[in-house]
Design an enzyme around this catalytic site. Structure first.
Site, PDB file in Angstrom:
ATOM      1  N   ARG A 186      12.023  -1.911  10.468  1.00  0.00           N
ATOM      2  CA  ARG A 186      10.832  -1.468  11.195  1.00  0.00           C
ATOM      3  C   ARG A 186      10.630  -2.327  12.424  1.00  0.00           C
ATOM      4  NH1 ARG A 186       5.334  -0.184   7.974  1.00  0.00           N
ATOM      5  NH2 ARG A 186       4.492  -1.165   9.838  1.00  0.00           N
ATOM      6  N   ARG A 239      -9.323   1.362   9.298  1.00  0.00           N
ATOM      7  CA  ARG A 239      -8.880  -0.011   9.539  1.00  0.00           C
ATOM      8  C   ARG A 239      -9.902  -0.790  10.355  1.00  0.00           C
ATOM      9  NH1 ARG A 239      -2.920   0.570   9.181  1.00  0.00           N
ATOM     10  NH2 ARG A 239      -1.848  -1.327   9.803  1.00  0.00           N
ATOM     11  N   ARG A 264      11.390  -7.114   4.875  1.00  0.00           N
ATOM     12  CA  ARG A 264      11.356  -5.679   5.173  1.00  0.00           C
ATOM     13  C   ARG A 264      11.988  -5.394   6.535  1.00  0.00           C
ATOM     14  NH1 ARG A 264       5.631  -2.594   4.941  1.00  0.00           N
ATOM     15  NH2 ARG A 264       5.392  -3.319   7.066  1.00  0.00           N
ATOM     16  N   LYS A 270       0.828  -1.222   0.000  1.00  0.00           N
ATOM     17  CA  LYS A 270       0.000   0.000   0.000  1.00  0.00           C
ATOM     18  C   LYS A 270       0.856   1.262   0.000  1.00  0.00           C
ATOM     19  CE  LYS A 270      -2.239  -0.707   3.871  1.00  0.00           C
ATOM     20  NZ  LYS A 270      -1.614  -1.972   4.292  1.00  0.00           N
TER      21      LYS A 270
HETATM   22  P1  AMP Z   1       1.103   0.478   9.153  1.00  0.00           P
HETATM   23  O1  AMP Z   1       2.322   1.243   8.795  1.00  0.00           O
HETATM   24  O2  AMP Z   1      -0.120   0.952   8.412  1.00  0.00           O
HETATM   25  O3  AMP Z   1       1.283  -1.011   9.046  1.00  0.00           O
HETATM   26  O4  AMP Z   1       0.803   0.790  10.702  1.00  0.00           O
HETATM   27  C1  AMP Z   1       1.725   0.470  11.720  1.00  0.00           C
HETATM   28  C2  AMP Z   1       1.013   0.462  13.070  1.00  0.00           C
HETATM   29  O5  AMP Z   1       0.463   1.766  13.330  1.00  0.00           O
HETATM   30  C3  AMP Z   1      -0.163  -0.490  13.180  1.00  0.00           C
HETATM   31  O6  AMP Z   1       0.223  -1.814  13.502  1.00  0.00           O
HETATM   32  C4  AMP Z   1      -0.974   0.166  14.293  1.00  0.00           C
HETATM   33  O7  AMP Z   1      -0.388  -0.068  15.565  1.00  0.00           O
HETATM   34  C5  AMP Z   1      -0.802   1.651  13.987  1.00  0.00           C
HETATM   35  N1  AMP Z   1      -1.866   2.109  13.059  1.00  0.00           N
HETATM   36  C6  AMP Z   1      -1.701   2.557  11.777  1.00  0.00           C
HETATM   37  N2  AMP Z   1      -2.876   2.897  11.225  1.00  0.00           N
HETATM   38  C7  AMP Z   1      -3.821   2.673  12.167  1.00  0.00           C
HETATM   39  C8  AMP Z   1      -5.238   2.813  12.206  1.00  0.00           C
HETATM   40  N3  AMP Z   1      -5.933   3.253  11.146  1.00  0.00           N
HETATM   41  N4  AMP Z   1      -5.870   2.497  13.364  1.00  0.00           N
HETATM   42  C9  AMP Z   1      -5.194   2.070  14.435  1.00  0.00           C
HETATM   43  N5  AMP Z   1      -3.870   1.879  14.464  1.00  0.00           N
HETATM   44  C10 AMP Z   1      -3.179   2.182  13.354  1.00  0.00           C
END
Ligand code: AMP
Length: 190
Positions: free
Chosen positions: A134, A89, A128, A14
């Site tokens: 990360r 989400r 990754r 994404k």
């Molecule tokens: P991502 O980079 O989108 O995989 O997000 C990394 C982490 O950020 C996730 O595992 C959540 O802990 C937090 N996070 C990101 N987007 C959301 C969201 N829309 N709602 C809640 N937590 C989020």
């Protein structure tokens, strides 16, 4: 105004695709994961709160996340619209977004769903972990994030599917080919 929501499991690409699409469409890319990571790096109150959830691969509470997105979407650079990546989400976040956009008199144009088989996703995330370092790309956290995606985020595909907004994009191709498929889909609505 153009609003796109990119949906896909962790590791589906994404973020990469959203960044490429920005150049093509001139829209702003809003990644809630990036916003949380930025806050975490800068040790803001929001970052400190989010960290406990992110470290475990759990979701940050909806109220916190929705407030952060509302604030970001209210900035002047979003006046042409945005590509949302990683938000909404959960069904609660999707309802909050619908209410927010209704309030502003705008609507979601398309929900591209980048799909990739789970086995391939886990492999990609572990890779990754090495290349990007990360903190949440470890085996334990990956399992939690995949489970949460299935339980809480996948139902959104029905939510937006019923509204005729979901377009499937095959994420198991080269970055360039995914991008071609995505751009063709997005351009078909203009
Ligand atoms: P991502 O980079 O989108 O995989 O997000 C990394 C982490 O950020 C996730 O595992 C959540 O802990 C937090 N996070 C990101 N987007 C959301 C969201 N829309 N709602 C809640 N937590 C989020």
């Amino acid at each position: 105004m153009t609003y796109l929501i990119l949906v896909g499991a962790p590791g589906a690409g994404k973020g990469t695709q959203a960044r490429l699409l920005v150049q093509e469409l001139g829209l702003v890319h809003i990644s809630t994961g990036d916003l949380f990571r930025y806050n975490l790096k800068n040790k803001t109150a929001l970052g400190i709160e989010a960290r406990t959830y992110m470290d475990k691969g759990e979701l940050v509470p909806d109220a916190v996340t929705v407030a952060m997105v509302r604030d970001r979407l209210s900035q002047p650079d979003c006046e042409k619209g945005a590509i949302l990546d990683g938000f909404p989400r959960t069904p609660v976040q999707a309802d909050a977004l619908t209410a927010m956009l209704d309030e502003w008199g705008v609507k979601i144009d398309m929900v591209p769903h980048i799909y990739v088989e789970t086995g391939i996703l886990v492999e990609r995330l572990l890779k990754r972990a090495i290349t990007e370092g990360r903190a949440d790309d470890n085996e334990e956290t990956i399992k939690t994030r995949m489970r949460i995606y299935k339980e809480q985020t996948q139902p959104l595909l029905d939510y937006y599917g019923e509204r005729g907004l979901v377009v499937k994009i095959n994420g198991d191709q080269s970055v360039e080919d995914v991008q071609k498929e995505l751009i063709a889909a997005v351009k078909s609505i203009f």
